[in-house]
Design a protein around this motif. Structure first.
Motif, mmCIF file in Angstrom:
data_model
loop_
_atom_site.group_PDB
_atom_site.id
_atom_site.type_symbol
_atom_site.label_atom_id
_atom_site.label_comp_id
_atom_site.label_asym_id
_atom_site.label_seq_id
_atom_site.Cartn_x
_atom_site.Cartn_y
_atom_site.Cartn_z
ATOM 1 N N GLY A 202 39.181 48.634 38.089
ATOM 2 C CA GLY A 202 37.831 48.611 37.532
ATOM 3 C C GLY A 202 36.839 49.374 38.390
ATOM 4 N N SER A 205 37.344 52.957 37.798
ATOM 5 C CA SER A 205 36.800 53.325 36.492
ATOM 6 C C SER A 205 35.282 53.459 36.566
ATOM 7 C CB SER A 205 37.190 52.268 35.453
ATOM 8 O OG SER A 205 36.570 52.535 34.205
ATOM 9 N N ARG A 260 39.153 43.549 35.738
ATOM 10 C CA ARG A 260 38.832 44.978 35.596
ATOM 11 C C ARG A 260 37.339 45.154 35.286
ATOM 12 N NH1 ARG A 260 40.924 50.137 34.287
ATOM 13 N NH2 ARG A 260 39.477 51.280 32.962
ATOM 14 N N THR A 261 36.811 44.319 34.390
ATOM 15 C CA THR A 261 35.385 44.395 34.034
ATOM 16 C C THR A 261 34.508 44.160 35.257
ATOM 17 O OG1 THR A 261 35.839 43.625 31.786
ATOM 18 C CG2 THR A 261 33.577 43.374 32.591
ATOM 19 N N SER A 264 34.690 47.171 37.497
ATOM 20 C CA SER A 264 33.951 48.293 36.919
ATOM 21 C C SER A 264 32.461 48.184 37.207
ATOM 22 C CB SER A 264 34.196 48.354 35.410
ATOM 23 O OG SER A 264 33.480 49.418 34.830
#
Length: 331
Positions: A202, A205, A260-261, A264
């Motif tokens: 994340g 990303s 992951r969120t 990010s």
């Protein structure tokens, strides 16, 4: 042949709700411990969990709800613990009923903070549950996809193969396929680490790294995971099985992944605190990163991705600087 008997769910979140859907579909009766009475009342009134996976409807007559953990533990034979790992100790503090004679399954993909123990070890050391009464549930399994009845593969691990197969049979359906394993510790540790690596994915990303680099990151992550598992629990395993690599990939790539969120948001410049407040849900990997870093101080395994995530989250090192150092170590 071992019989799981009456099964209860401990926890009220999205994964607990998804597992309850799977189990009650087979058994037609479950116990369900939820901490809040108001949540239970709303559930009974509307026929679904009012806070998580609200599209999943239940027959309320098939569920015995209770906010009294002792009542549920006393009345049920198989207990599936599905609470966020940072809260497990608080739930268990209320427990006066013995756990050692129960079949305890942990579906908690996290580690017990302060204790630095995976959940099966915590139940064994603190509550005297014998290893042959301890199991874990692993595999790539976002609750949201289970709720939508999208094909998912789960692994039930227990040192007692008969018990693993008995619970596996309760889970199997048109959209759930299962396998068994005896690698309880390996699957539990891998489920902690994959959350750490999903935060790393994340962060990358958020920093605008592309799919090419993400693939290299995941390739290095599975190697790092394998090194740690060999050091902490050296048994024969295939780290490319779905319970290890599969869970890592889905958590690292999926939009359903909280970790992951969370990562990010960090990569985009959020502080840890502001990201946690905005998410309103637990990213297990935040706590898991600190615990794994502390465990690895004794294990001395080469874990550059873990170190990078720890430095970003806990040492407040700039994500740009830390990930640049990480990229220079990859090949």
């Amino acid at each position: 042949m071992f019989d799981c008997g009456k099964t209860a769910i401990i926890g009220g979140g999205s994964w607990a709700t998804a597992i309850a859907k799977i189990v009650v579909g087979h058994t037609r009766h479950i116990g369900w411990y939820m901490r809040r009475d108001d949540r239970i009342e709303d559930f009974r009134r509307v026929g679904h969990n009012p806070a998580y996976l609200t599209s999943v409807h239940f027959n309320i007559d098939e569920i015995e709800f209770s906010s009294d953990i002792n009542k549920i533990v006393q009345n049920y034979d198989t207990l599936v613990f599905v609470t966020p790992s940072p809260y497990i100790k608080n739930h268990l503090k209320k427990l006066k009923t013995r756990l050692k004679d129960k079949f305890v399954i942990t579906a908690i993909k996290g580690i017990v903070p302060d204790e630095n123990l995976v959940c099966s070890e915590y139940f064994h050391q603190v509550y005297d549950v014998p290893y042959n009464n301890l199991a874990c549930l692993g595999g790539p399994s976002h609750a949201e996809e289970v709720a939508l009845e999208r094909l998912s593969y789960l692994t039930v691990a227990c040192s007692d193969k008969e018990k693993a197969e008995a619970f596996s049979n309760i889970l199997v359906s048109d959209y759930i396929k299962t396998k068994t394993s005896n690698d309880v510790l390996g699957i539990e540790y891998s489920s902690v680490l994959k959350n750490v690596y999903a935060i790393a994915a994340g962060i990358c990303s958020g920093l605008k790294f592309g799919d090419n680099f993400q693939a290299v990151l995941m390739a290095n992550a599975v190697q790092e995971m394998s090194r740690f598992l060999k050091a902490v629990h050296p048994v024969e395993r295939n780290v490319y099985d779905s319970a290890y690599l599969g869970d890592l990939l889905v958590t690292g790539y999926s939009n359903f992944s909280r970790n992951r969120t969370f990562g990010s948001m960090i990569g985009k410049g959020y502080s840890v605190k502001s990201a946690q407040i905005e998410m309103e849900m637990i990213a297990e990997g935040f706590f898991g990163t600190k615990c794994m870093k502390e465990i690895n101080r004794h294990m001395h395994v080469n874990m550059p991705i873990l170190d990078a995530v720890y430095n970003i989250l806990y040492e407040r090192i700039s994500p740009q600087i830390e990930i640049k150092l990480l990229t220079d170590s990859f090949r």
